[in-house]
Design an enzyme around this catalytic site. Sequence first.
Site, PDB file in Angstrom:
ATOM      1  N   PRO A  26       0.790  -1.222   0.000  1.00  0.00           N
ATOM      2  CA  PRO A  26       0.000   0.000   0.000  1.00  0.00           C
ATOM      3  C   PRO A  26       0.826   1.278   0.000  1.00  0.00           C
ATOM      4  CG  PRO A  26      -0.106  -1.087   2.135  1.00  0.00           C
ATOM      5  CD  PRO A  26       0.540  -2.044   1.189  1.00  0.00           C
ATOM      6  N   ASN A  27       0.325   2.222  -0.781  1.00  0.00           N
ATOM      7  CA  ASN A  27       0.850   3.593  -0.893  1.00  0.00           C
ATOM      8  C   ASN A  27       2.144   3.682  -1.703  1.00  0.00           C
ATOM      9  OD1 ASN A  27      -1.222   4.806   0.844  1.00  0.00           O
ATOM     10  ND2 ASN A  27      -0.260   3.618   2.461  1.00  0.00           N
ATOM     11  N   ARG A  34       5.150  10.846  -2.348  1.00  0.00           N
ATOM     12  CA  ARG A  34       4.840  10.538  -0.958  1.00  0.00           C
ATOM     13  C   ARG A  34       6.070  10.730  -0.063  1.00  0.00           C
ATOM     14  NH1 ARG A  34       4.878   4.424   1.211  1.00  0.00           N
ATOM     15  NH2 ARG A  34       4.023   4.872   3.260  1.00  0.00           N
ATOM     16  N   TYR A  39      11.249   8.656   1.552  1.00  0.00           N
ATOM     17  CA  TYR A  39      11.261   7.588   0.548  1.00  0.00           C
ATOM     18  C   TYR A  39      11.976   7.971  -0.760  1.00  0.00           C
ATOM     19  CZ  TYR A  39       7.812   5.642   3.744  1.00  0.00           C
ATOM     20  OH  TYR A  39       7.190   5.159   4.866  1.00  0.00           O
ATOM     21  N   ASN A  91       8.106  -5.711  -0.857  1.00  0.00           N
ATOM     22  CA  ASN A  91       7.975  -4.528  -0.010  1.00  0.00           C
ATOM     23  C   ASN A  91       6.496  -4.433   0.352  1.00  0.00           C
ATOM     24  OD1 ASN A  91       7.876  -2.145   1.346  1.00  0.00           O
ATOM     25  ND2 ASN A  91       9.012  -0.958  -0.186  1.00  0.00           N
ATOM     26  N   ALA A  94       3.192  -0.889   4.853  1.00  0.00           N
ATOM     27  CA  ALA A  94       2.675  -0.925   6.231  1.00  0.00           C
ATOM     28  C   ALA A  94       2.215  -2.322   6.644  1.00  0.00           C
ATOM     29  CB  ALA A  94       1.544   0.082   6.388  1.00  0.00           C
ATOM     30  N   GLU A 115      12.654  -9.559   1.929  1.00  0.00           N
ATOM     31  CA  GLU A 115      11.951  -8.366   2.409  1.00  0.00           C
ATOM     32  C   GLU A 115      12.727  -7.124   1.956  1.00  0.00           C
ATOM     33  OE1 GLU A 115      12.159  -7.936   6.667  1.00  0.00           O
ATOM     34  OE2 GLU A 115      10.475  -6.528   6.721  1.00  0.00           O
ATOM     35  N   HIS A 117      12.764  -2.724   1.891  1.00  0.00           N
ATOM     36  CA  HIS A 117      12.230  -1.418   2.281  1.00  0.00           C
ATOM     37  C   HIS A 117      13.157  -0.326   1.786  1.00  0.00           C
ATOM     38  CE1 HIS A 117       9.323  -3.304   4.913  1.00  0.00           C
ATOM     39  NE2 HIS A 117      10.300  -4.023   5.432  1.00  0.00           N
ATOM     40  N   ARG A 124      12.894   4.085  12.797  1.00  0.00           N
ATOM     41  CA  ARG A 124      11.745   5.004  12.765  1.00  0.00           C
ATOM     42  C   ARG A 124      10.832   4.737  13.968  1.00  0.00           C
ATOM     43  NH1 ARG A 124       9.317   4.738   6.940  1.00  0.00           N
ATOM     44  NH2 ARG A 124       8.129   6.490   7.816  1.00  0.00           N
TER      45      ARG A 124
END
Length: 161
Positions: A26-27, A34, A39, A91, A94, A115, A117, A124
């Site tokens: 998502p996103n 964004r 990012y 990725n 969330a 995985e 990111h 964070r």
Amino acid sequence: MTGFRADHLGAIPAPMTETIYVLNGPNLNLLGLREPEIYGSTTLDEIAGMLEDRARELGFAIEMRQTNHEGMLVDWLHEAQAEGARAVLLNAAAYTHTSIALLDAIKAISTPVVEVHLSDPKTREEFRHTSFVGMGAVRTVEGHGAESYRIALEAVASGEV
Ligand code: DQA
């Protein structure tokens, strides 16, 4: 004859190009717009182009997808296995931090999942420190911006994963 080519030596199996699924949650369709301070300014289309070029150099094909829906990621993980993908770069955005369904899907398939990111979630907010995806993944690449994807691809191509 499918998968074979004939030459003067007889039927020789043609090398099959292996596919690496690159699944985005998502996103991530808004990458570039964004929170660029976190990012970066590279769009997902630009990442796809970069990965396709690098994969071609390494002798692989890329299947790049993005969805905002958790169950779609589950379906695509199952599909990666059914289609005989070499690996999945995931990725999950969330959903990384919330989705036991994704962890179960990763554990349900034998296709290795890396995985990925852009940011480093462990530096964070505390709610990003848990990764259900990471509990099933064979490797995590994070904190390198768009380069995280390339590093993950090269880990698969080199046989490390
Ligand atoms: C992300 C990190 C996640 O915590 C966040 O929810 C994202 C993007 C990353 O690539 O840095 O959407 O997966």
